[in-house]
Design a protein around this motif. Structure first.
Motif, PDB file in Angstrom:
ATOM      1  N   THR A  17       0.804  -1.221   0.000  1.00 27.35           N
ATOM      2  CA  THR A  17       0.000   0.000   0.000  1.00 27.35           C
ATOM      3  C   THR A  17       0.841   1.278   0.000  1.00 27.35           C
ATOM      4  N   PRO A  18       1.919   1.395   0.801  1.00 24.22           N
ATOM      5  CA  PRO A  18       2.683   2.650   0.760  1.00 24.22           C
ATOM      6  C   PRO A  18       3.216   2.978  -0.643  1.00 24.22           C
ATOM      7  N   TRP A  19       3.642   1.970  -1.384  1.00 19.68           N
ATOM      8  CA  TRP A  19       4.170   2.213  -2.721  1.00 19.68           C
ATOM      9  C   TRP A  19       3.046   2.640  -3.661  1.00 19.68           C
ATOM     10  N   THR A  20       1.916   1.948  -3.575  1.00 24.50           N
ATOM     11  CA  THR A  20       0.769   2.284  -4.415  1.00 24.50           C
ATOM     12  C   THR A  20       0.275   3.684  -4.103  1.00 24.50           C
ATOM     13  N   LYS A  21       0.219   4.018  -2.812  1.00 24.44           N
ATOM     14  CA  LYS A  21      -0.261   5.331  -2.414  1.00 24.44           C
ATOM     15  C   LYS A  21       0.707   6.437  -2.861  1.00 24.44           C
ATOM     16  N   THR A  22       2.008   6.182  -2.814  1.00 19.85           N
ATOM     17  CA  THR A  22       2.983   7.159  -3.306  1.00 19.85           C
ATOM     18  C   THR A  22       2.715   7.456  -4.775  1.00 19.85           C
ATOM     19  N   TRP A  23       2.534   6.397  -5.581  1.00 22.69           N
ATOM     20  CA  TRP A  23       2.264   6.576  -7.014  1.00 22.69           C
ATOM     21  C   TRP A  23       0.950   7.340  -7.217  1.00 22.69           C
ATOM     22  N   ASP A  24      -0.084   6.956  -6.482  1.00 22.35           N
ATOM     23  CA  ASP A  24      -1.383   7.644  -6.596  1.00 22.35           C
ATOM     24  C   ASP A  24      -1.250   9.125  -6.219  1.00 22.35           C
ATOM     25  N   ASN A  25      -0.523   9.427  -5.152  1.00 21.65           N
ATOM     26  CA  ASN A  25      -0.308  10.813  -4.744  1.00 21.65           C
ATOM     27  C   ASN A  25       0.456  11.589  -5.823  1.00 21.65           C
ATOM     28  N   MET A  26       1.421  10.924  -6.451  1.00 26.06           N
ATOM     29  CA  MET A  26       2.187  11.563  -7.504  1.00 26.06           C
ATOM     30  C   MET A  26       1.290  11.870  -8.710  1.00 26.06           C
ATOM     31  N   MET A  27       0.398  10.954  -9.039  1.00 29.74           N
ATOM     32  CA  MET A  27      -0.512  11.155 -10.171  1.00 29.74           C
ATOM     33  C   MET A  27      -1.534  12.263  -9.865  1.00 29.74           C
ATOM     34  N   LYS A  28      -2.037  12.297  -8.643  1.00 30.32           N
ATOM     35  CA  LYS A  28      -2.963  13.371  -8.248  1.00 30.32           C
ATOM     36  C   LYS A  28      -2.271  14.720  -8.332  1.00 30.32           C
ATOM     37  N   PHE A  29      -1.049  14.770  -7.845  1.00 31.58           N
ATOM     38  CA  PHE A  29      -0.263  15.990  -7.923  1.00 31.58           C
ATOM     39  C   PHE A  29      -0.122  16.420  -9.381  1.00 31.58           C
ATOM     40  N   GLY A  30       0.219  15.480 -10.246  1.00 31.83           N
ATOM     41  CA  GLY A  30       0.397  15.793 -11.662  1.00 31.83           C
ATOM     42  C   GLY A  30      -0.872  16.306 -12.321  1.00 31.83           C
ATOM     43  N   GLU A  31      -2.004  15.693 -12.013  1.00 35.27           N
ATOM     44  CA  GLU A  31      -3.279  16.138 -12.579  1.00 35.27           C
ATOM     45  C   GLU A  31      -3.596  17.574 -12.166  1.00 35.27           C
ATOM     46  N   ARG A  32      -3.290  17.891 -10.923  1.00 35.00           N
ATOM     47  CA  ARG A  32      -3.585  19.238 -10.422  1.00 35.00           C
ATOM     48  C   ARG A  32      -2.585  20.280 -10.917  1.00 35.00           C
ATOM     49  N   MET A  33      -1.305  19.910 -10.952  1.00 38.10           N
ATOM     50  CA  MET A  33      -0.277  20.913 -11.199  1.00 38.10           C
ATOM     51  C   MET A  33       0.167  21.056 -12.646  1.00 38.10           C
ATOM     52  N   ALA A  34       0.088  20.023 -13.449  1.00 37.15           N
ATOM     53  CA  ALA A  34       0.549  20.125 -14.842  1.00 37.15           C
ATOM     54  C   ALA A  34      -0.120  21.279 -15.583  1.00 37.15           C
ATOM     55  N   PRO A  35      -1.445  21.433 -15.477  1.00 38.76           N
ATOM     56  CA  PRO A  35      -2.069  22.556 -16.182  1.00 38.76           C
ATOM     57  C   PRO A  35      -1.626  23.928 -15.664  1.00 38.76           C
ATOM     58  N   LYS A  36      -1.226  23.997 -14.403  1.00 35.20           N
ATOM     59  CA  LYS A  36      -0.786  25.267 -13.823  1.00 35.20           C
ATOM     60  C   LYS A  36       0.665  25.584 -14.183  1.00 35.20           C
TER      61      LYS A  36
END
Length: 171
Positions: A17-36
């Motif tokens: 779970t920690p590895w999966t959650k790290t990847w998920d957090n990274m993807m959420k970050f990317g979705e939010r920040m890439a357009p900005k």
């Protein structure tokens, strides 16, 4: 367009779970920040590096996230090194090799002093912002002068600007 690459390291056939959650957090970050970041001239790129061999070195590197940006002269660097985070290894009931052998999970202290095994979005934000600011160093001000010596971008700490010997105002 400058490219900032975040790479997440895992080991084949191990998915706690920690590895999966790290990847998920990274993807959420990317979705939010890439357009900005795009209007500012930055492209985010994400990679998942899956190491095939279950070795002690690979298990110790698993769940590591690195950042790199050629345009900022930043080679691939573990986020914990950039952010000066304390790295430790703690027990995790889900961290087991395919043969069932337990191993400790990478653990960090977050900005609130809490231990975390999954890297939070705040770590990615801080690392990307530091990289983006670093890549802006050496640029020239609107008047053609270098802003490298300005205390806070272009300006002094008290009033946010300075005048050079020729009277150019740096904002």
């Amino acid at each position: 367009m400058k490219t900032i690459t975040l790479t997440h390291y895992t080991v084949k056939d191990i998915n706690p779970t920690p590895w999966t959650k790290t990847w998920d957090n990274m993807m959420k970050f990317g979705e939010r920040m890439a357009p900005k970041l795009a209007p500012l001239g930055f492209k985010l790129r994400f990679r998942k590096m899956i190491m095939d061999d279950v070795t002690q070195d690979n298990l110790m590197a698993a769940n590591m996230v690195t950042i790199e940006c050629a345009e900022a002269e930043l080679p691939e660097t573990p986020i914990e090194n950039m952010l000066m985070l304390e790295l430790d290894y703690t027990e995790c009931p889900e961290c087991r090799t395919p043969e069932g052998q337990e191993f400790p999970c990478r653990t960090f202290t977050d900005f609130n002093g809490e231990a975390c095994q999954a890297l939070p979005e705040e770590f990615f934000m801080e690392a990307v912002l530091r990289t983006a600011f670093k890549s802006q160093q050496g640029r020239e001000c609107h008047c053609g002068e270098s802003c490298d010596s300005c205390a806070s971008g272009c300006g002094d700490e008290e009033i946010g600007r300075r005048a050079d010997a020729r009277g150019h105002k740096h904002f």
